[in-house]
Motif scaffolding. Structure first.
Motif, PDB file in Angstrom:
ATOM      1  N   ALA A  17       0.823  -1.219   0.000  1.00  0.00           N
ATOM      2  CA  ALA A  17       0.000   0.000   0.000  1.00  0.00           C
ATOM      3  C   ALA A  17       0.851   1.261   0.000  1.00  0.00           C
ATOM      4  N   VAL A  18       2.013   1.199   0.659  1.00  0.00           N
ATOM      5  CA  VAL A  18       2.866   2.382   0.765  1.00  0.00           C
ATOM      6  C   VAL A  18       3.488   2.765  -0.584  1.00  0.00           C
ATOM      7  N   TYR A  19       3.377   1.894  -1.565  1.00  0.00           N
ATOM      8  CA  TYR A  19       3.859   2.214  -2.905  1.00  0.00           C
ATOM      9  C   TYR A  19       2.718   2.645  -3.817  1.00  0.00           C
ATOM     10  N   THR A  20       1.625   3.115  -3.195  1.00  0.00           N
ATOM     11  CA  THR A  20       0.471   3.576  -3.957  1.00  0.00           C
ATOM     12  C   THR A  20       0.554   5.081  -4.179  1.00  0.00           C
ATOM     13  N   GLY A  21       0.335   5.516  -5.408  1.00  0.00           N
ATOM     14  CA  GLY A  21       0.354   6.948  -5.687  1.00  0.00           C
ATOM     15  C   GLY A  21       0.723   7.198  -7.129  1.00  0.00           C
ATOM     16  N   ARG A  22       0.837   8.473  -7.464  1.00  0.00           N
ATOM     17  CA  ARG A  22       1.208   8.831  -8.838  1.00  0.00           C
ATOM     18  C   ARG A  22       2.720   8.915  -8.962  1.00  0.00           C
ATOM     19  N   GLU A  23       3.195   8.763 -10.163  1.00  0.00           N
ATOM     20  CA  GLU A  23       4.632   8.830 -10.399  1.00  0.00           C
ATOM     21  C   GLU A  23       5.135  10.262 -10.209  1.00  0.00           C
ATOM     22  N   TYR A  24       6.304  10.371  -9.618  1.00  0.00           N
ATOM     23  CA  TYR A  24       6.911  11.685  -9.376  1.00  0.00           C
ATOM     24  C   TYR A  24       7.675  12.128 -10.614  1.00  0.00           C
ATOM     25  N   TYR A  25       7.247  13.239 -11.193  1.00  0.00           N
ATOM     26  CA  TYR A  25       7.914  13.769 -12.374  1.00  0.00           C
ATOM     27  C   TYR A  25       8.719  15.011 -12.005  1.00  0.00           C
ATOM     28  N   PRO A  26       9.943  15.126 -12.503  1.00  0.00           N
ATOM     29  CA  PRO A  26      10.780  16.289 -12.180  1.00  0.00           C
ATOM     30  C   PRO A  26      10.195  17.580 -12.737  1.00  0.00           C
ATOM     31  N   TYR A  27      10.264  18.627 -11.956  1.00  0.00           N
ATOM     32  CA  TYR A  27       9.812  19.939 -12.402  1.00  0.00           C
ATOM     33  C   TYR A  27      10.906  20.974 -12.172  1.00  0.00           C
ATOM     34  N   PHE A  28      12.128  20.497 -12.015  1.00  0.00           N
ATOM     35  CA  PHE A  28      13.262  21.374 -11.745  1.00  0.00           C
ATOM     36  C   PHE A  28      14.493  20.786 -12.417  1.00  0.00           C
ATOM     37  N   VAL A  29      15.547  21.567 -12.440  1.00  0.00           N
ATOM     38  CA  VAL A  29      16.801  21.131 -13.049  1.00  0.00           C
ATOM     39  C   VAL A  29      17.875  21.085 -11.973  1.00  0.00           C
ATOM     40  N   LYS A  30      18.632  20.003 -11.897  1.00  0.00           N
ATOM     41  CA  LYS A  30      19.629  19.841 -10.841  1.00  0.00           C
ATOM     42  C   LYS A  30      20.732  18.888 -11.288  1.00  0.00           C
ATOM     43  N   LYS A  31      21.771  18.823 -10.482  1.00  0.00           N
ATOM     44  CA  LYS A  31      22.807  17.834 -10.723  1.00  0.00           C
ATOM     45  C   LYS A  31      22.321  16.470 -10.221  1.00  0.00           C
ATOM     46  N   THR A  32      22.754  15.421 -10.875  1.00  0.00           N
ATOM     47  CA  THR A  32      22.312  14.080 -10.519  1.00  0.00           C
ATOM     48  C   THR A  32      22.973  13.636  -9.222  1.00  0.00           C
ATOM     49  N   GLY A  33      22.193  13.116  -8.290  1.00  0.00           N
ATOM     50  CA  GLY A  33      22.706  12.567  -7.050  1.00  0.00           C
ATOM     51  C   GLY A  33      22.685  11.050  -7.126  1.00  0.00           C
ATOM     52  N   MET A  34      23.277  10.395  -6.138  1.00  0.00           N
ATOM     53  CA  MET A  34      23.367   8.941  -6.165  1.00  0.00           C
ATOM     54  C   MET A  34      21.985   8.290  -6.226  1.00  0.00           C
ATOM     55  N   TYR A  35      21.033   8.869  -5.460  1.00  0.00           N
ATOM     56  CA  TYR A  35      19.674   8.354  -5.470  1.00  0.00           C
ATOM     57  C   TYR A  35      18.701   9.434  -5.919  1.00  0.00           C
ATOM     58  N   ALA A  36      19.166  10.320  -6.759  1.00  0.00           N
ATOM     59  CA  ALA A  36      18.351  11.471  -7.140  1.00  0.00           C
ATOM     60  C   ALA A  36      17.047  11.053  -7.792  1.00  0.00           C
ATOM     61  N   GLN A  90      11.578  -1.198  -7.732  1.00  0.00           N
ATOM     62  CA  GLN A  90      11.947  -1.053  -9.139  1.00  0.00           C
ATOM     63  C   GLN A  90      12.539   0.320  -9.430  1.00  0.00           C
ATOM     64  N   ARG A  91      12.841   1.085  -8.337  1.00  0.00           N
ATOM     65  CA  ARG A  91      13.442   2.411  -8.422  1.00  0.00           C
ATOM     66  C   ARG A  91      12.547   3.395  -9.181  1.00  0.00           C
ATOM     67  N   LYS A  92      11.277   3.316  -8.919  1.00  0.00           N
ATOM     68  CA  LYS A  92      10.307   4.257  -9.469  1.00  0.00           C
ATOM     69  C   LYS A  92       9.865   5.200  -8.356  1.00  0.00           C
ATOM     70  N   ALA A  93       9.974   6.496  -8.590  1.00  0.00           N
ATOM     71  CA  ALA A  93       9.603   7.489  -7.567  1.00  0.00           C
ATOM     72  C   ALA A  93       8.092   7.708  -7.585  1.00  0.00           C
ATOM     73  N   ILE A  94       7.466   7.560  -6.403  1.00  0.00           N
ATOM     74  CA  ILE A  94       6.012   7.661  -6.264  1.00  0.00           C
ATOM     75  C   ILE A  94       5.669   8.735  -5.236  1.00  0.00           C
ATOM     76  N   VAL A  95       4.720   9.611  -5.563  1.00  0.00           N
ATOM     77  CA  VAL A  95       4.208  10.604  -4.615  1.00  0.00           C
ATOM     78  C   VAL A  95       3.062   9.970  -3.838  1.00  0.00           C
ATOM     79  N   LEU A  96       3.177   9.924  -2.512  1.00  0.00           N
ATOM     80  CA  LEU A  96       2.122   9.319  -1.707  1.00  0.00           C
ATOM     81  C   LEU A  96       0.894  10.226  -1.667  1.00  0.00           C
ATOM     82  N   PRO A  97      -0.312   9.647  -1.700  1.00  0.00           N
ATOM     83  CA  PRO A  97      -1.545  10.441  -1.746  1.00  0.00           C
ATOM     84  C   PRO A  97      -1.712  11.341  -0.519  1.00  0.00           C
ATOM     85  N   GLU A  98      -2.290  12.499  -0.735  1.00  0.00           N
ATOM     86  CA  GLU A  98      -2.526  13.458   0.345  1.00  0.00           C
ATOM     87  C   GLU A  98      -3.447  12.851   1.398  1.00  0.00           C
ATOM     88  N   GLY A  99      -3.089  13.030   2.658  1.00  0.00           N
ATOM     89  CA  GLY A  99      -3.914  12.553   3.760  1.00  0.00           C
ATOM     90  C   GLY A  99      -3.642  11.126   4.185  1.00  0.00           C
TER      91      GLY A  99
END
Length: 223
Positions: A17-36, A90-99
Motif C-alpha cells: 500500500a505504501v507504494y500507492t500513488g502517482r509517479e513523481y515527475y521532475p519539475y526542476f533542473v539539478k545535478k544528478t545525485g546517487m539516489y536522485a 523497481q526504483r520508481k519514484a512515487i508521490v504518496l496520496p494526500e492525507g
C-alpha cells in the motif's frame, strides 16, 4: 492506532500500500545525485538547489502510512510541494496520496501531519518538542524560484491553537517578544530563564534556544 510491518517484505513486494500513488515527475533542473529523483543536469545549479529537505537522496526511513508503520522505506521529502516521495523496489519514484501519511522520519528529523489545529494549515511539520501541554513545530519549505534556500517557520501549539514564533508574520516583532506574548501567563519566569541562560535567537542559535524555552515552559505547566 498503528500496526507494525515487517520491513523485510518491502524489498519483495512492490504492490504494498505504501507504494500507492502517482509517479513523481521532475519539475526542476539539478545535478544528478546517487539516489536522485531526477536525472536532469545543468552546470549552473547551486549547492542544495533542489526541492527536497536537506538532500534529494532517498533514505531508508520509518513512515506511518494509513496507520501502518513501515520501518524501512526509501523516501525523500519535497518541501516545495509538501509531498512525501518513496522509491519502489523497481526504483520508481512515487508521490504518496494526500492525507495518507501520518508520520515519517528523515535523516534524524521527525515529521507529522498536523490537522485541525487553529492558526496553521493542515500540512507536514517537523516536531521539535512534543508534550501533552506544549508543542514546538517547524514548517520547512522552499519557493520554486529559490530552490537553494530553505525557509523555516516556527510555531508553538497550546490547547489546539498554533501561535507563530518566527515567521513572516512575526518578523517585525522579534522572536523573544513573540515568546513572551505567547507565554504571558508565565512571562516573568520565562524572561528570567532566557536572561539567566543567555539564550540567543540569531539564525544560527534560534532553533536550539526555542527548544530550551519550550521545554522549560512545559516543565512549569506540570508543576
Amino acid at each position: 492506532y498503528e500496526i507494525a510491518f515487517d520491513s523485510a517484505l518491502s524489498k519483495l513486494s512492490p504492490s504494498l500500500a505504501v507504494y500507492t500513488g502517482r509517479e513523481y515527475y521532475p519539475y526542476f533542473v539539478k545535478k544528478t545525485g546517487m539516489y536522485a529523483a531526477t536525472a536532469l543536469t545543468t552546470a549552473q545549479t547551486r549547492p542544495g538547489e533542489h526541492p527536497f529537505f536537506l538532500t534529494d537522496e532517498f533514505r531508508p526511513e520509518t513512515i506511518v502510512f494509513e496507520g501502518v508503520v513501515y520501518p524501512s522505506i526509501n523516501l525523500s521529502f519535497d518541501i516545495c510541494r509538501s509531498e512525501v516521495v518513496v522509491l519502489t523496489p523497481q526504483r520508481k519514484a512515487i508521490v504518496l496520496p494526500e492525507g495518507k501519511v501520518q508520520k515519517f522520519n528523515y535523516a534524524g528529523h521527525k515529521f507529522r501531519a498536523l490537522t485541525g489545529v487553529d492558526g496553521i494549515k493542515n500540512d507536514f511539520y517537523e516536531i521539535l518538542y512534543w508534550s501533552d501541554s506544549t508543542v514546538l513545530c517547524a514548517k520547512r519549505r522552499k519557493n520554486q524560484t529559490e530552490l537553494w534556500h530553505m525557509i523555516t517557520d516556527y510555531y508553538v501549539i497550546l490547547n489546539g491553537q498554533a501561535y507563530p514564533v518566527s515567521s513572516v508574520s512575526t518578523k517585525s516583532v522579534g522572536v523573544k517578544a513573540s515568546l513572551l506574548k505567547i507565554f504571558s501567563d508565565r512571562e516573568e519566569q520565562m524572561r528570567s530563564f532566557i536572561r539567566q541562560n543567555r539564550l540567543k535567537f540569531s539564525k544560527a542559535k534560534k532553533e536550539q534556544s526555542l527548544i530550551k524555552v519550550i521545554e522549560y515552559y512545559a516543565s512549569l505547566k506540570t508543576q
